[in-house]
Enzyme design. Structure first.
Site, PDB file in Angstrom:
ATOM      1  CD  GLN A  95      91.901 -16.159 -25.532  1.00 15.02           C
ATOM      2  OE1 GLN A  95      91.822 -16.279 -24.459  1.00 15.02           O
ATOM      3  NE2 GLN A  95      91.796 -17.431 -26.357  1.00 15.02           N
ATOM      4  CE  LYS A 127      90.159 -18.531 -22.224  1.00 16.25           C
ATOM      5  NZ  LYS A 127      91.199 -18.454 -23.033  1.00 16.25           N
ATOM      6  CG  ASP A 184      96.482 -19.814 -20.618  1.00 14.85           C
ATOM      7  OD1 ASP A 184      95.350 -20.698 -20.159  1.00 14.85           O
ATOM      8  OD2 ASP A 184      96.394 -19.014 -21.617  1.00 14.85           O
TER       9      ASP A 184
END
Ligand code: NAD
Length: 299
Positions: free
Chosen positions: A100, A54, A123
């Site tokens: 994460q 990422k 997200d």
């Protein structure tokens, strides 16, 4: 029939190439690059590797990505307060914030995700963003679900009036994808079935799918006999298996036999994974742009 291979890497590259000049223009306007802050807890190899890719993708398009590495032994309260501090820009301007997953078992992941301010929740896991998506007015859409829809749109797959079967009902993939495919408009208007671990006769349901999406985490769960001839099959699964002493990544779909019956199949690796990252970059860019707009209006 040999199915079309839905190349997520190629599409992700196109998305990055389109995004880079927009990021450059925004950087000139706000006097700094958009910035993504990633919170990484513990030392799970797979998580570290996802974060690395990422951050590398962010760099390629001109977005700064900073990783906060936090010890496995952290507590829910500590993590919540770290995320809140990042959200107040105490560690520099954070246009997008990503925690994460998975978090260690002793941490209340829900509480930590809820601490991400909804307007930086790139997200799309905050309940505000989940709620907006469910009401058909999405703000930040979870990246994998958005990536699957992008893949279908790019391949010219018609979703309207089609039966889409999603195997997997997680908050991060299955549920948001069901909402997207059932929403009104391009890439939506499908009739959606969601299967899960308690679905009886899974094969009977998957055989009815015009579009079949597997998001389970079981290697080769979807075999050729479960697929309707001519269906489009999207494989979200990422599973590491040992194969004669070496380990490799496979999806939830038994690719070669399924490719003999399907019209199109996405591979693993090189399918949905790169698109998930590309959607994260788009969300981060949007978050930075919206922030600029908010600060302009506040002036
Ligand atoms: P999860 O474990 O949260 O959910 C798995 C889902 O599968 C659950 O809803 C469960 O009910 C269902 N399930 C389990 N066994 C089943 C069975 N036998 N039949 C039918 N349904 C069954 O997983 P997740 O976070 O949604 O991830 C799913 C997979 O997708 C994993 O392999 C994960 O690594 C992968 N993933 C990939 C990306 C990407 O970018 N490509 C992103 C997120 C997750």
């Amino acid at each position: 029939m040999t199915a079309q291979r839905l190349d997520g890497r190629k599409l992700a590259k196109t998305i990055e190439n389109d995004l880079a000049p927009k990021v450059a223009a925004l950087t000139r306007e706000i006097g700094r690059p958009p910035r993504l802050v990633v919170v990484l807890v513990g030392d799970v190899a797979a998580s570290a590797s996802y974060v690395k890719s990422k951050a590398a993708a962010a760099k390629r398009v001109g977005i700064t990505a900073d990783v906060f590495s936090i010890q496995e032994s952290t507590t829910t309260a500590e993590l919540v307060s770290t995320v809140e501090a990042i959200g107040r820009d105490e560690h520099g301007p954070a246009d997008g914030i990503l925690v994460q997953l998975p978090l260690p078992d002793h941490v209340d992941a829900r509480a930590v995700l809820d601490a991400v301010p909804p307007d930086r929740d790139v997200d799309g896991f905050h309940p505000v963003n989940a709620g907006l998506l469910s009401q058909g007015r999405p703000h930040f859409i979870p990246c994998t679900a958005a990536g699957v829809q992008k893949m279908l749109l790019d391949a010219g797959v018609k979703t309207r009036g089609k039966h889409a079967v999603i195997v997997g009902r997680s908050d991060i993939v299955g549920k948001p994808l069901a909402l997207l495919l059932a929403s009104r408009g391009p890439g939506g208007d499908a009739t959606v079935s969601v299967c899960h671990s308690h679905t009886s006769n899974l094969k009977e349901v998957t055989q009815q799918a015009d579009i079949l999406i597997a998001a389970v985490g079981i290697p080769q769960l979807i075999t050729a006999d479960m697929v309707k001839p001519g269906a489009v099959v999207i494989d979200v699964g990422i599973n590491r298996i040992s194969d004669g002493g070496t380990s490799r990544l496979v999806g939830d779909v038994d690719y070669d036999p399924v490719a003999d019956v399907a019209e199109a199949v996405s591979p693993v690796p090189g399918g949905v994974g790169p698109l998930t990252v590309a959607m994260l970059l788009e969300n981060t860019f949007s978050a930075a742009k919206e922030r600029k707009k908010r600060s302009f209006m506040a002036e």
